[in-house]
Design a protein around this motif. Structure first.
Motif, PDB file in Angstrom:
ATOM      1  N   TRP A 199     -25.197  -1.405   8.085  1.00  0.00           N
ATOM      2  CA  TRP A 199     -26.542  -0.783   8.738  1.00  0.00           C
ATOM      3  C   TRP A 199     -27.123  -2.069   9.417  1.00  0.00           C
ATOM      4  CZ3 TRP A 199     -31.073  -3.655   7.890  1.00  0.00           C
ATOM      5  CH2 TRP A 199     -31.260  -4.212   6.615  1.00  0.00           C
ATOM      6  N   ARG A 200     -27.075  -3.126   8.611  1.00  0.00           N
ATOM      7  CA  ARG A 200     -27.239  -4.642   9.718  1.00  0.00           C
ATOM      8  C   ARG A 200     -26.886  -4.915  11.038  1.00  0.00           C
ATOM      9  NH1 ARG A 200     -25.877  -9.214   4.958  1.00  0.00           N
ATOM     10  NH2 ARG A 200     -27.194  -7.909   3.653  1.00  0.00           N
ATOM     11  N   THR A 202     -25.770  -1.792  12.729  1.00  0.00           N
ATOM     12  CA  THR A 202     -26.950  -1.095  13.300  1.00  0.00           C
ATOM     13  C   THR A 202     -28.373  -1.258  14.238  1.00  0.00           C
ATOM     14  OG1 THR A 202     -25.601   0.444  12.259  1.00  0.00           O
ATOM     15  CG2 THR A 202     -27.813   1.352  12.996  1.00  0.00           C
ATOM     16  N   MET A 328     -21.363   4.499  13.880  1.00  0.00           N
ATOM     17  CA  MET A 328     -22.717   3.359  12.985  1.00  0.00           C
ATOM     18  C   MET A 328     -23.560   2.489  14.119  1.00  0.00           C
ATOM     19  SD  MET A 328     -23.815   5.105  10.126  1.00  0.00           S
ATOM     20  CE  MET A 328     -24.342   3.885   9.536  1.00  0.00           C
ATOM     21  N   THR A 329     -22.070   1.662  15.049  1.00  0.00           N
ATOM     22  CA  THR A 329     -22.776   0.636  15.607  1.00  0.00           C
ATOM     23  C   THR A 329     -23.556   1.273  16.718  1.00  0.00           C
ATOM     24  OG1 THR A 329     -21.834  -1.113  14.802  1.00  0.00           O
ATOM     25  CG2 THR A 329     -22.706  -1.060  16.299  1.00  0.00           C
ATOM     26  N   GLY A 332     -27.245   2.835  16.643  1.00  0.00           N
ATOM     27  CA  GLY A 332     -28.532   1.784  16.943  1.00  0.00           C
ATOM     28  C   GLY A 332     -28.014   1.238  18.121  1.00  0.00           C
ATOM     29  N   HIS A 411     -23.208  10.755   5.439  1.00  0.00           N
ATOM     30  CA  HIS A 411     -25.004  10.796   5.636  1.00  0.00           C
ATOM     31  C   HIS A 411     -25.328  12.095   4.235  1.00  0.00           C
ATOM     32  CE1 HIS A 411     -28.208  11.138   7.619  1.00  0.00           C
ATOM     33  NE2 HIS A 411     -28.131  12.370   8.023  1.00  0.00           N
TER      34      HIS A 411
END
Length: 415
Positions: A199-200, A202, A328-329, A332, A411
């Protein structure tokens, strides 16, 4: 075959973002013809990229089901339909529907072209291949900024939209004839989860794009209104900035491929810091046309290099889930774009100053550099693994290093 795939992906990704840049470059024309405010222009651009984030969420499953080739074709069909709406019913509502539809398609083409290029090239060429693909965005910016402001000033925005529809049809045909299928095999094993802490990426992508997207969508209005450049000159300067940015972007990608996987992310951090320096120049000396053009060149070249190497770093961090990691990227990435353009326009409208808006962008990009540094330990970025090369005919899931993405299922599972 690999070069043809990269070439078609280059055009497809660049054209996919056309509505946002058309609206930005045609901003003064749309304001005069349709009575739109700067904030409304920014909202349209932001909504398109927000819809792109939604498209990225859906793109994993769609690309898995119908393959990279037909995903790109579907995007071009959506783009043609989107650009037709304002022609039939000119006004803000139709433009809003246009950017939503085009944005969903653009999310699809982002993930699909990543999958296509990664499937067509060996891992040691991913850096240059993905950088070249990403260069489609400044390529389209260069062309449209040279042509669109002048055509719009002389003939209005409608001929520009009609021409773009024709180009989208041609690109759709080229994609159908050239791109690999690269869909997930029905007999593939269980999907591999994303690395812990992914998630970082993102978050870092959100901050980077949130602080840098205006160097594209607001470049022409900024140069025209803040530095006194004429509208055609502002378009030419923006084109020069985008074209000049391609050289360092591709050079950095080649250097990153030579240095190895582990060096890609530190280079992303350094390039993100250069973006902040370029925008700092715009904030400090933005009223001067020479300083403005120089700041745009510096920020654009570094931003494109950072984004292209970010894609390569994501592939290296999650080589067994490339499609899902890309999605996912990109969520973001386009979350940042959702608020970036309207926030920039709102700051300019509220303060009457482009300098304040560029200062806000600089702060966000500095935060992005810190977040990318935080991503260093994710997945395999420190290991430089050898990933088996796949033929363009390879189906997803037939090889453990092939793209396995089902964002919706992940998800629901809480991953």
């Amino acid at each position: 075959m690999g070069r043809a795939v990269v070439a078609v992906s280059f055009v497809a990704i660049g054209l996919g973002t056309a509505p946002a840049f058309l609206i930005g470059f045609l901003g003064p024309v749309l304001q005069a013809d349709l009575g739109l405010s700067r904030t409304a222009i920014g909202v349209l651009i932001g909504v398109m990229f927000g819809a792109t984030g939604l498209g990225c969420v859906l793109a994993g499953r769609v690309t898995e089901s119908i393959g990279a080739r037909w995903s790109v074709v579907l995007d071009k069909a959506l783009l043609m339909a989107a650009l037709t709406l304002p022609l039939l019913a000119p006004g803000f509502p139709a433009l809003l529907a246009c950017v939503v539809l085009a944005g969903i398609g653009y999310g699809l083409v982002n993930v699909a072209t990543n999958v296509a290029v990664a499937a067509a090239l060996p891992p040691e060429r991913h850096g240059v291949g993905l950088a070249t693909k990403t260069a489609g965005v400044p390529g389209v910016v260069t062309l449209t900024s040279l042509v669109v402001p002048a055509v719009g000033a002389s003939y209005g925005w409608r001929p520009v939209f009609l021409a773009t529809i024709a180009v989208a049809a041609a690109v759709g045909v080229a994609a159908a004839l050239t791109l690999p299928d690269a869909r997930r095999s029905r007999t593939a094993g269980p999907r591999v989860p994303l690395p812990a802490g992914f998630w970082r990426f993102t978050l870092a992508a959100t901050l980077l794009i949130g602080g840098s997207q205006p160097i594209y969508s607001w470049a022409v209005p900024y140069l025209h209104e803040a530095t006194g450049a004429s509208l055609p000159l502002a378009g030419v300067l923006t084109a020069v900035a985008s074209l000049a940015a391609l050289v360092p972007m591709l050079g950095v990608a080649r250097a990153a491929d030579r240095l190895g996987v582990a060096r890609r992310l530190p280079m992303v951090v350094a390039l993100t810091a250069v973006v902040a320096a370029g925008e700092g120049l715009l904030a400090g000396l933005g009223g001067n046309v020479v300083a403005g053009a120089a700041g745009l060149v510096l920020a654009t070249g570094a931003q494109l290099g950072a984004v292209s190497l970010m894609h390569a770093a994501v592939v290296a961090a999650a080589p067994e889930a490339v499609g899902r990691a890309s999605a996912m990227t990109m969520v973001g990435f386009y979350t940042g774009a959702l608020f970036s353009a309207p926030l920039f326009g709102l700051v300019v409208d509220s303060t009457g100053s482009y300098r304040v808006a560029w200062a806000e962008c600089t702060a966000l990009v500095c935060a992005a550099a810190a977040c990318f540094w935080w991503c260093r330990s994710i997945g395999r970025l420190t290991a430089s693994p050898e990933v088996p090369h796949r033929s363009p005919r390879t189906t997803l899931g037939a090889d453990p290093a092939v793209h396995r993405d089902d964002l919706s299922r992940d998800h629901r599972a809480g991953r």
